[in-house]
Design a protein around this motif. Structure first.
Motif, mmCIF file in Angstrom:
data_model
loop_
_atom_site.group_PDB
_atom_site.id
_atom_site.type_symbol
_atom_site.label_atom_id
_atom_site.label_comp_id
_atom_site.label_asym_id
_atom_site.label_seq_id
_atom_site.Cartn_x
_atom_site.Cartn_y
_atom_site.Cartn_z
ATOM 1 N N UNK A 164 34.336 54.507 42.801
ATOM 2 C CA UNK A 164 35.104 55.745 43.040
ATOM 3 C C UNK A 164 36.618 55.473 43.091
ATOM 4 N N UNK A 165 37.202 54.902 42.041
ATOM 5 C CA UNK A 165 38.612 54.499 42.107
ATOM 6 C C UNK A 165 39.611 55.650 42.088
ATOM 7 N N UNK A 176 46.776 58.311 35.445
ATOM 8 C CA UNK A 176 47.318 56.954 35.372
ATOM 9 C C UNK A 176 46.222 55.907 35.593
ATOM 10 N N UNK A 177 45.344 56.147 36.558
ATOM 11 C CA UNK A 177 44.254 55.206 36.820
ATOM 12 C C UNK A 177 43.264 55.205 35.654
ATOM 13 N N UNK A 178 42.996 56.381 35.086
ATOM 14 C CA UNK A 178 42.100 56.429 33.921
ATOM 15 C C UNK A 178 42.674 55.639 32.750
ATOM 16 N N UNK A 182 40.984 52.379 30.888
ATOM 17 C CA UNK A 182 40.815 52.287 29.430
ATOM 18 C C UNK A 182 41.387 50.977 28.898
ATOM 19 N N UNK A 183 42.570 50.609 29.356
ATOM 20 C CA UNK A 183 43.200 49.365 28.904
ATOM 21 C C UNK A 183 42.386 48.152 29.334
ATOM 22 N N UNK A 203 36.644 58.000 30.119
ATOM 23 C CA UNK A 203 36.866 56.556 29.983
ATOM 24 C C UNK A 203 35.640 55.737 29.591
ATOM 25 N N UNK A 204 34.442 56.337 29.612
ATOM 26 C CA UNK A 204 33.223 55.532 29.447
ATOM 27 C C UNK A 204 32.608 55.684 28.052
ATOM 28 N N UNK A 205 31.901 54.627 27.647
ATOM 29 C CA UNK A 205 31.121 54.687 26.411
ATOM 30 C C UNK A 205 29.659 55.009 26.680
#
Length: 248
Positions: A164-165, A176-178, A182-183, A203-205
């Protein structure tokens, strides 16, 4: 998926709290370069699963292999491959960012030049350079989360576990956190726990949905889209089924 490419192989995980089954025969796999969204309502068992995967909580049954290493048989060696950010970041708020990361690096056994290089790299990756001399207690919630992520990636583990970031962040901090996740996903395997559908889409695959301690979906987002199945519809259906069972 070949076993040699897996950062995590978790099989038949179970965890009980008294008579309550928190995690019920969950299997989970993650390969390098993959971002997996562990999605589920509050109380579904997500944090318990992550605590078991990170080695901070022992399962009552099941096996966990981290990058080819049995977590139960060789815990110290296995944990070197893991960076973990719990839901409440383990921050010392009377330290500056740099002091805190130096401290965490020494806990990981980093020394001298390696420690300096690793701290600089984590500060750069998490865009904390301008604030590195600020006390953590004086930072915004978003920058405290960034500092928590920095400690998780400090020793360059192949596996990063984030619980849960983005909870409690404003829209700008959240984005910004997302972007940071991703990076990081380009060079690490990441498990991202959340109860927010948009987080997984962003952000997820792949998504693994947990409900009442069980896996109810484990599929790539591309596969869901090809079947014209909405992640939101599936998730809401599971929540509805949970509510019906509770009131039956």
């Amino acid at each position: 998926m070949q076993a040699a490419n897996l950062l995590i192989e978790a099989s038949d995980l179970q965890r009980f709290y008294g008579n309550h089954v928190a995690v019920d025969n969950v299997n989970l796999e993650l390969k390098a370069g993959e971002v997996l969204g562990l999605l589920g309502p509050n109380g579904a068992g997500k944090s318990t699963i992550l605590q078991m995967l990170s080695g901070t909580l022992a399962p009552h049954a099941g096996t966990i292999i981290i990058n080819g290493i049995d977590l139960k048989e060789r815990p110290t060696e296995a944990r070197r491959h893991i960076g973990y950010l719990p839901e409440t970041p383990p921050l010392y708020k009377d330290m500056t960012i740099r002091e805190y990361l130096n401290y965490c690096g020494r806990l990981h056994g980093l020394k001298a030049k390696q420690l300096k290089t690793s701290v600089e790299s984590a500060i750069d990756d998490c865009q904390l350079g301008e604030l590195q001399k600020r006390l953590i207690g004086n930072l915004s919630k978003g920058y405290q989360q960034r500092t928590g992520i920095a400690q998780a990636i400090l020793h360059r583990p192949p596996l990063i576990i984030l619980d849960e970031p983005t909870v409690g962040l404003d829209p700008l901090q959240l984005e910004q956190i997302r972007n940071l996740v991703r990076e990081l996903g380009k060079s690490h395997g990441i498990i991202l726990s959340t109860h927010i559908l948009q987080e997984v889409d962003a952000v997820c695959e792949r998504v693994q949905i947990i409900n009442k301690g069980k896996t109810v979906l484990n599929e790539s987002l591309d596969s869901l889209r090809q079947r014209d199945q909405s992640l939101e519809d599936f998730f809401n259906k599971e929540l509805a089924a949970k509510a019906e069972t509770k009131h039956a």
